[in-house]
Design a protein around this motif. Structure first.
Motif, PDB file in Angstrom:
ATOM      1  N   SER A  46     -85.010 -29.681 -39.523  1.00  0.00           N
ATOM      2  CA  SER A  46     -84.626 -29.164 -38.204  1.00  0.00           C
ATOM      3  C   SER A  46     -85.526 -29.740 -37.120  1.00  0.00           C
ATOM      4  O   SER A  46     -85.066 -30.054 -36.014  1.00  0.00           O
ATOM      5  CB  SER A  46     -84.683 -27.631 -38.196  1.00  0.00           C
ATOM      6  N   GLY A  47     -86.807 -29.905 -37.426  1.00  0.00           N
ATOM      7  CA  GLY A  47     -87.722 -30.476 -36.451  1.00  0.00           C
ATOM      8  C   GLY A  47     -87.403 -31.924 -36.133  1.00  0.00           C
ATOM      9  O   GLY A  47     -87.367 -32.332 -34.962  1.00  0.00           O
ATOM     10  N   LEU A  48     -87.155 -32.725 -37.173  1.00  0.00           N
ATOM     11  CA  LEU A  48     -86.834 -34.135 -36.946  1.00  0.00           C
ATOM     12  C   LEU A  48     -85.475 -34.286 -36.282  1.00  0.00           C
ATOM     13  O   LEU A  48     -85.285 -35.181 -35.445  1.00  0.00           O
ATOM     14  CB  LEU A  48     -86.874 -34.907 -38.262  1.00  0.00           C
ATOM     15  N   ASN A  49     -84.528 -33.432 -36.639  1.00  0.00           N
ATOM     16  CA  ASN A  49     -83.218 -33.490 -35.971  1.00  0.00           C
ATOM     17  C   ASN A  49     -83.368 -33.289 -34.469  1.00  0.00           C
ATOM     18  O   ASN A  49     -82.742 -33.996 -33.658  1.00  0.00           O
ATOM     19  CB  ASN A  49     -82.284 -32.408 -36.531  1.00  0.00           C
ATOM     20  N   ALA A  50     -84.213 -32.316 -34.081  1.00  0.00           N
ATOM     21  CA  ALA A  50     -84.411 -32.037 -32.660  1.00  0.00           C
ATOM     22  C   ALA A  50     -85.119 -33.198 -31.964  1.00  0.00           C
ATOM     23  O   ALA A  50     -84.752 -33.599 -30.851  1.00  0.00           O
ATOM     24  CB  ALA A  50     -85.226 -30.752 -32.484  1.00  0.00           C
ATOM     25  N   LEU A  51     -86.134 -33.785 -32.613  1.00  0.00           N
ATOM     26  CA  LEU A  51     -86.828 -34.926 -32.028  1.00  0.00           C
ATOM     27  C   LEU A  51     -85.883 -36.106 -31.868  1.00  0.00           C
ATOM     28  O   LEU A  51     -85.894 -36.798 -30.837  1.00  0.00           O
ATOM     29  CB  LEU A  51     -88.011 -35.330 -32.896  1.00  0.00           C
ATOM     30  N   PHE A  52     -85.069 -36.342 -32.877  1.00  0.00           N
ATOM     31  CA  PHE A  52     -84.145 -37.468 -32.829  1.00  0.00           C
ATOM     32  C   PHE A  52     -83.112 -37.262 -31.719  1.00  0.00           C
ATOM     33  O   PHE A  52     -82.793 -38.199 -30.949  1.00  0.00           O
ATOM     34  CB  PHE A  52     -83.444 -37.617 -34.178  1.00  0.00           C
ATOM     35  N   ALA A  53     -82.597 -36.041 -31.598  1.00  0.00           N
ATOM     36  CA  ALA A  53     -81.624 -35.750 -30.549  1.00  0.00           C
ATOM     37  C   ALA A  53     -82.234 -35.937 -29.173  1.00  0.00           C
ATOM     38  O   ALA A  53     -81.599 -36.501 -28.259  1.00  0.00           O
ATOM     39  CB  ALA A  53     -81.107 -34.312 -30.699  1.00  0.00           C
ATOM     40  N   ALA A  54     -83.485 -35.520 -29.003  1.00  0.00           N
ATOM     41  CA  ALA A  54     -84.149 -35.673 -27.695  1.00  0.00           C
ATOM     42  C   ALA A  54     -84.396 -37.150 -27.379  1.00  0.00           C
ATOM     43  O   ALA A  54     -84.211 -37.584 -26.235  1.00  0.00           O
ATOM     44  CB  ALA A  54     -85.470 -34.908 -27.699  1.00  0.00           C
ATOM     45  N   GLU A  55     -84.786 -37.921 -28.398  1.00  0.00           N
ATOM     46  CA  GLU A  55     -85.022 -39.346 -28.180  1.00  0.00           C
ATOM     47  C   GLU A  55     -83.750 -40.080 -27.807  1.00  0.00           C
ATOM     48  O   GLU A  55     -83.730 -40.905 -26.894  1.00  0.00           O
ATOM     49  CB  GLU A  55     -85.632 -39.977 -29.429  1.00  0.00           C
ATOM     50  N   THR A  56     -82.695 -39.779 -28.511  1.00  0.00           N
ATOM     51  CA  THR A  56     -81.439 -40.511 -28.282  1.00  0.00           C
ATOM     52  C   THR A  56     -80.754 -40.075 -26.986  1.00  0.00           C
ATOM     53  O   THR A  56     -79.970 -40.857 -26.420  1.00  0.00           O
ATOM     54  CB  THR A  56     -80.489 -40.322 -29.463  1.00  0.00           C
TER      55      THR A  56
END
Length: 287
Positions: free
Chosen positions: A274-284
Motif C-alpha cells: 500500500s505504501g509503494l502503491n501510494a508513492l508510485f501514484a504520486a510520482e506518476t
C-alpha cells in the motif's frame, strides 16, 4: 498559550510531524547543521536554528514539547552532551518529550517477533548507541519522555523506485531474513497521537503490519514500474560493503500492537504494497 515544538535534528520524520502541527497554529522551532536548509525551513513556516552553534536557551524556554531526532555520535547523544542541564532544569515545563530511536535496539531474533517488552540486545554499533541514548534520556528526573523505536523509514523521496530505475537496486537473498518498515506519514501520525494523549515513560514500536524480506519489496517496486526484477544474489557470496552487510546482521518481526491499542492509530499504509502503491501514484501524477 501557544503550543511550541522544539525539534532537535529537524529531519525527514520530524518535518512530517511539523506538516501536521503547523496548520493547527503550532509554533515549530527546528535545528539543522546546514545553513543551506534554513531557507527551506523558513519557507515551510519553521523557525530555523543552526545547531550546534546557536544559543538554544530561549528556544528551550519557549518550548512546550520537545522532539529529539539527532543520532548519537562517538561520545553519546549530542543534545544531552551540550544541553542536559538546561533540559533537566526545565523538565517540568514540557507537556511531552519524544525521542526517536530504532528497532535496532532489539538486536537479532532470527526472524522472531519482538515487542516493547523484549530485552534489548543490540548487535550493531548503531543499535548499542541508541540503547545508551534511550537510557540517558530516561535518566532525567521528571522528564515526560516517550520513546519511539522506528523501523526502516520510507516515503516520498525515500523509496526503492530510483534504484530500480537506475539499475542499482539489488535483491540480496538471506534465508529467513525479514525487516519491518514504516511510511513516514505513519510516523508523523503516531507522534501526533502521542502528543494528544501523553503517557510519560511509554515506549512505542513504529512500523507497519507486514515484516517482509527486503527482496520482496524490490521485486514489487520493479513490478509497479514495469521493469525487470533484479536478479537474486546470495548473501553469502554477494559483493557488499561492510555497512551494507551490517544491515543483514539482524532479522526480526516487530510488533506494532501498542500504537493501535494505546494510541488508537489506524495506519495509512499497513504494508509495503500500500505504501509503494501510494508513492508510485504520486510520482506518476506529478504530485
Amino acid at each position: 498559550m501557544t503550543q511550541t515544538l522544539l525539534s532537535f535534528g529537524h529531519g525527514y520524520s520530524a518535518q512530517a510531524l511539523g506538516r501536521l502541527l503547523l496548520p493547527r497554529d503550532w509554533r515549530v522551532i527546528g535545528t539543522t547543521r546546514s545553513e543551506d536548509r534554513t531557507a527551506a525551513f523558513e519557507n515551510a513556516g519553521i523557525e530555523a536554528h543552526i545547531w550546534p552553534g546557536a544559543d538554544m536557551r530561549p528556544a528551550l524556554d519557549a518550548a512546550t514539547h520537545l522532539l529529539i531526532s539527532t543520532a548519537p555520535d562517538a561520545v553519546g547523544d549530542p543534545v544531552l552532551a551540550e544541553l542536559r542541564d538546561e533540559i533537566a532544569k526545565r523538565a517540568g515545563q514540557f507537556a511531552w518529550v519524544g525521542y526517536l530511536s530504532t528497532t535496532g535496539v532489539y538486536g537479532d531474533h532470527q526472524g522472531g517477533w519482538v515487542d516493547e517488552n523484549t530485552p534489548l540486545t543490540p548487535a550493531t554499533k548503531r543499535g548499542i548507541a541508541r540503547m545508551k541514548a534511550e537510557a540517558a534520556w530516561s535518566a532525567i528526573d521528571g522528564l515526560p519522555l516517550h520513546i519511539f523505536r522506528l523501523a526502516g523509514i520510507y516515503g516520498p523521496g525515500r523509496g526503492p523506485f530510483a534504484k530500480v530505475r537506475n539499475g542499482t537496486a539489488r535483491r540480496i537473498i538471506k534465508q529467513g531474513q525479514v525487516f519491518s518498515r514504516t511510511h513516514v506519514a505513519d510516523i508523523a501520525r503516531v507522534l501526533d497521537a502521542s502528543i494528544q494523549q501523553p503517557n510519560a515513560g511509554a515506549i512505542y514500536n513504529v512500523c507497519d503490519n507486514d515484516p517482509a524480506p527486503p527482496e520482496d519489496v524490490i521485486a514489487y517496486a520493479a513490478e509497479l514500474l514495469g521493469m525487470p526484477i533484479p536478479e537474486a544474489e546470495d548473501f553469502a557470496t554477494a559483493d557488499m560493503t561492510p555497512m551494507a552487510r551490517s544491515f543483514y546482521a539482524e532479522s526480526k518481526k516487530v510488533s506494532n500492537d501498542r500504537i493501535k491499542s494505546e494510541l488508537g492509530v489506524d495506519l495509512l499504509y499497513p504494508d509495503y504494497r500500500s505504501g509503494l502503491n501510494a508513492l508510485f501514484a504520486a510520482e506518476t501524477s506529478g504530485e
